[in-house]
Write a protein that holds these residues in place. Structure first.
Motif, PDB file in Angstrom:
ATOM      1  N   ASN A 347       0.822  -1.202   0.000  1.00 30.00           N
ATOM      2  CA  ASN A 347       0.000   0.000   0.000  1.00 30.00           C
ATOM      3  C   ASN A 347       0.863   1.261   0.000  1.00 30.00           C
ATOM      4  OD1 ASN A 347      -2.491  -1.433   0.187  1.00 30.00           O
ATOM      5  ND2 ASN A 347      -2.111  -1.749   2.378  1.00 30.00           N
ATOM      6  N   ILE A 348       0.333   2.300  -0.602  1.00 26.26           N
ATOM      7  CA  ILE A 348       0.958   3.622  -0.552  1.00 26.26           C
ATOM      8  C   ILE A 348       0.459   4.305   0.710  1.00 26.26           C
ATOM      9  CG2 ILE A 348       1.158   5.851  -1.694  1.00 26.26           C
ATOM     10  CD1 ILE A 348       0.680   4.409  -4.350  1.00 26.26           C
ATOM     11  N   GLY A 351       3.082   8.808   0.535  1.00 23.24           N
ATOM     12  CA  GLY A 351       3.009   9.572  -0.697  1.00 23.24           C
ATOM     13  C   GLY A 351       4.304  10.256  -1.081  1.00 23.24           C
ATOM     14  N   TYR A 420       4.457  -1.973  -6.906  1.00 26.19           N
ATOM     15  CA  TYR A 420       3.082  -1.777  -6.455  1.00 26.19           C
ATOM     16  C   TYR A 420       2.113  -2.407  -7.461  1.00 26.19           C
ATOM     17  CZ  TYR A 420       4.624   1.661  -2.985  1.00 26.19           C
ATOM     18  OH  TYR A 420       5.223   2.279  -1.925  1.00 26.19           O
ATOM     19  N   GLU A 424      -3.476  -0.577  -6.797  1.00 28.87           N
ATOM     20  CA  GLU A 424      -3.103   0.349  -5.725  1.00 28.87           C
ATOM     21  C   GLU A 424      -2.695   1.701  -6.298  1.00 28.87           C
ATOM     22  OE1 GLU A 424      -2.154   1.758  -1.811  1.00 28.87           O
ATOM     23  OE2 GLU A 424      -3.514   0.258  -2.665  1.00 28.87           O
ATOM     24  N   LYS A 427      -5.768   3.524  -7.373  1.00 31.35           N
ATOM     25  CA  LYS A 427      -6.602   3.899  -6.230  1.00 31.35           C
ATOM     26  C   LYS A 427      -6.025   5.092  -5.479  1.00 31.35           C
ATOM     27  CE  LYS A 427      -8.458   1.967  -1.913  1.00 31.35           C
ATOM     28  NZ  LYS A 427      -8.493   0.763  -1.039  1.00 31.35           N
ATOM     29  N   LYS A 428      -4.709   5.123  -5.325  1.00 30.42           N
ATOM     30  CA  LYS A 428      -4.080   6.145  -4.478  1.00 30.42           C
ATOM     31  C   LYS A 428      -3.534   7.342  -5.257  1.00 30.42           C
ATOM     32  CE  LYS A 428      -4.718   4.003  -0.608  1.00 30.42           C
ATOM     33  NZ  LYS A 428      -3.626   3.394   0.157  1.00 30.42           N
ATOM     34  N   PRO A 508      -7.547  10.290  -3.089  1.00 29.86           N
ATOM     35  CA  PRO A 508      -6.200   9.825  -3.434  1.00 29.86           C
ATOM     36  C   PRO A 508      -5.144  10.355  -2.469  1.00 29.86           C
ATOM     37  CG  PRO A 508      -6.817  11.633  -4.859  1.00 29.86           C
ATOM     38  CD  PRO A 508      -8.030  11.327  -4.021  1.00 29.86           C
ATOM     39  N   LYS A 509      -4.038   9.630  -2.364  1.00 35.63           N
ATOM     40  CA  LYS A 509      -2.922  10.058  -1.529  1.00 35.63           C
ATOM     41  C   LYS A 509      -1.992  10.985  -2.304  1.00 35.63           C
ATOM     42  CE  LYS A 509      -1.131   9.637   2.578  1.00 35.63           C
ATOM     43  NZ  LYS A 509      -1.918   9.962   3.782  1.00 35.63           N
ATOM     44  N   ARG A 539      -1.937  16.348   0.667  1.00 38.58           N
ATOM     45  CA  ARG A 539      -1.626  15.392  -0.403  1.00 38.58           C
ATOM     46  C   ARG A 539      -0.342  15.809  -1.118  1.00 38.58           C
ATOM     47  NH1 ARG A 539      -7.153  15.927  -0.379  1.00 38.58           N
ATOM     48  NH2 ARG A 539      -8.280  13.945  -0.138  1.00 38.58           N
TER      49      ARG A 539
END
Length: 594
Positions: A347-348, A351, A420, A424, A427-428, A508-509, A539
């Motif tokens: 996972n992120i 960032g 990654y 993922e 998504k991020k 989002p990250k 972010r």
């Protein structure tokens, strides 16, 4: 195989045939059942003339046909005809459904394959070309009919010839003399028609490409009064397509059904002459002649059908070759399979972004990014500025994994980006492009992107977060308002606000802004800036900016020229440097004052 001007050799035809045939296997039961009923119809078609022949020779000619016998033969013929009709119905039903299911299966597979291809592939292929591949070339309905007819026609010929041989083996053997002529015409047709079909389908693809281009650019065409020129170009292509279509019709008219009908008529003349010569020495039953001629027609009918289907075979082979080209395409989207450490649960979290000596080329020859290195800490903003073609968007493309890079490293949270999973990253990482695409759906569905996991409340909250609710609530039906094609009823700024909401609803990250404020209108500029301010809070942000005033608060600003970083620093540092950035900023400030 991509070059459709080249003539396909027998080996290439056979390879393509084997390739396309495998799509039929999941639905083989439909074709097997159709074949069983086809055998039944062929047998009944060959037997029914014998019923009439027996009635004519044994009862009608000898005047022994009582009412009971007449009714018996009438009912028998009627029952056979009913059974034959029912068998034909089931054969047709199974064949049609099987062909439709195979076409649907191929179209789904080709469409799924397109989603695996990288952006480089779509850069090289016109949209109209791709539409033709997915729609026209996957429509092989007539091709499957032809394959089925080829098998059943061969069986029908054997059954009909057996019936002829039973009636009179000497005359039946003479009928075989017509087979070499038919085979010669098949070979000749295949050699001539395949080339013409390739040219015809190529022109049809060009037509679709032009139509897509002209309709998409209709505003520009009308604005610059290009209607006459483009009309002439379209008519020229359409006329060329018509010319090849006309050649196909001429070839089909000469070498297909008319030739078979001519040979069938010639064979009937031979049969009548031979039976007439025999009648000089012995009595020849009229019913026998009727049964023989009927089976001669049954003998030639499948050949005629098969010959007519050859055009579908030529068309199908050319279309199948194009499908094969797509399915064997290797320019797939970047994957993580080459990274041993890739983990589906990685996972992120923070960032952090880092580029280490990244070089990148779209075509493998011309470098568009040269030794790009920078670090963006969590929550910070980095901006890229430079003229068109300097490499700004290429950094975004590499980071989004739209294209594969082979030199240098890109890391997120100190982990190779290739480690990654793609889900993922999508998504991020939130991406906001300069042009926001709108679907024909409600405003809410455009924000949710029809994702059932995202609630309507979440979509409304995202719109409020980026200040898009201020204009959406003024619409006639609010968030339920239907968006017309391309979102043409909205201004550029309003479309961009919906695009912001679409990005933020996924929380989002990392945020990527690719000239997100380039084409906004003055009415929504204030809302856009407020929305961007909210989006960037907390972010990590990478922004490509045309208006330098929008990135003054960025933690880092990189100035690019010809794929290289020529200046870096924050706004104040770059102004003190009095270099490229300072000149650009002063020029924009002067333009604003003017």
């Amino acid at each position: 195989m991509e070059n459709n001007d080249e003539k396909l050799s027998f080996k290439e035809n056979w390879t393509i045939f084997k390739f396309i045939l495998k799509f039929l296997l999941p639905f083989k039961k439909y074709f097997i059942l159709a074949f069983v009923f086809s055998v039944l119809t062929t047998i009944l078609a060959s037997l029914m003339p014998f019923v009439i022949s027996t009635f004519m020779d044994s009862y009608l000619q000898t005047q022994k046909a009582t009412d009971q016998i007449i009714w018996f033969f009438a009912i028998l013929y009627f029952v056979l005809n009913v059974i034959n009709s029912l068998a034909f119905f089931f054969k047709w039903n199974y064949l049609q459904n099987g062909s439709i299911f195979v076409n649907q299966h191929i179209r789904k597979i080709v469409y799924a394959k397109l989603h695996t291809l990288g952006m480089r592939y779509f850069d090289q292929k016109p949209t109209g070309w791709l539409i033709t591949r997915v729609t026209n070339d996957t429509d092989l309905f007539n091709f499957w009919q032809m394959l089925f007819n080829a098998v059943t026609s061969f069986l029908s010929i054997i059954i009909a010839f057996t019936a002829l041989f039973v009636i009179d083996h000497k005359i039946a053997l003479i009928m075989l003399l017509f087979v070499p002529i038919l085979l010669l015409s098949v070979v000749l047709y295949q050699r001539i028609s395949t080339k013409v079909y390739q040219l015809m389908l190529k022109k049809r693809s060009e037509l679709n490409t032009k139509l897509n281009e002209y309709i998409s650019g209709m505003r520009i065409i009308q604005q610059f009064r290009q209607e006459t020129r483009l009309k002439d170009e379209f008519e020229a292509t359409n006329e060329a397509y018509y010319g090849y279509r006309r050649r196909v019709i001429q070839i089909n008219g000469l070498l297909l059904s008319p030739l078979v009908n001519f040979l069938m008529g010639l064979s009937i003349i031979v049969v009548l002459v031979m039976f007439s010569a025999r009648s000089m020495h012995t009595i020849v039953a009229a019913g026998l002649i009727y049964a023989f001629i009927s089976n001669v027609q049954i003998y030639f009918q499948p050949i005629s059908s098969l010959m007519d289907s050859l055009s579908s075979f030529s068309n199908g082979i050319v279309s199948a070759s194009r499908i094969k080209t797509i399915m064997e395409e290797t320019q797939e989207a970047p994957t993580n399979q080459t990274v041993p450490s890739v983990s589906t649960d990685r996972n992120i979290l923070n960032g952090k972004i880092e580029f280490r000596h990244v070089n990148f080329s779209y075509d493998g020859v011309h470098q568009v990014l040269k030794d790009i290195s920078f670090i963006v800490n969590p929550g910070e903003t980095i901006a890229f500025v430079g003229h068109t073609g300097s490499g700004k968007s290429s950094i975004i493309n590499v980071f989004m994994r739209f294209y594969e890079f082979y030199e240098g490293e890109v890391l997120i949270d100190d982990v190779d980006i290739k480690a990654y999973p793609k889900t993922e990253l999508r998504k991020k990482i939130g991406l906001v492009l300069q042009d926001s695409f709108m679907f024909v759906a409600s405003v809410t569905d455009n924000i949710k992107m029809m994702n059932p996991v995202i609630t309507d409340e979440a979509a409304r909250s995202a719109a409020t977060f980026v200040h898009a609710d201020s204009f959406i609530n003024k619409l006639e039906h609010g968030f339920d308002t239907k968006v017309i094609e391309g979102g043409a009823a909205f201004s550029a700024g309003e479309r961009q606000l919906i695009n912001f909401a679409r990005t933020m609803v996924r929380n989002p990250k990392i945020l990527l802004l690719d000239e997100a404020t380039a084409n906004i209108d003055t009415e929504t500029e204030a809302l856009i800036q407020k929305g961007l301010g909210n989006m960037r809070q907390g972010r990590t942000t990478m922004a490509i900016a045309h208006r330098l005033s929008t990135i003054k608060d960025a933690n880092q600003i990189l100035v690019l020229e010809a794929g290289k970083i020529i200046e870096r620093g924050n706004h104040d540092e770059l102004l003190k440097l009095n270099g490229y950035y300072a000149d650009m900023y002063r020029l924009q400030s002067l333009q604003k004052e003017v």
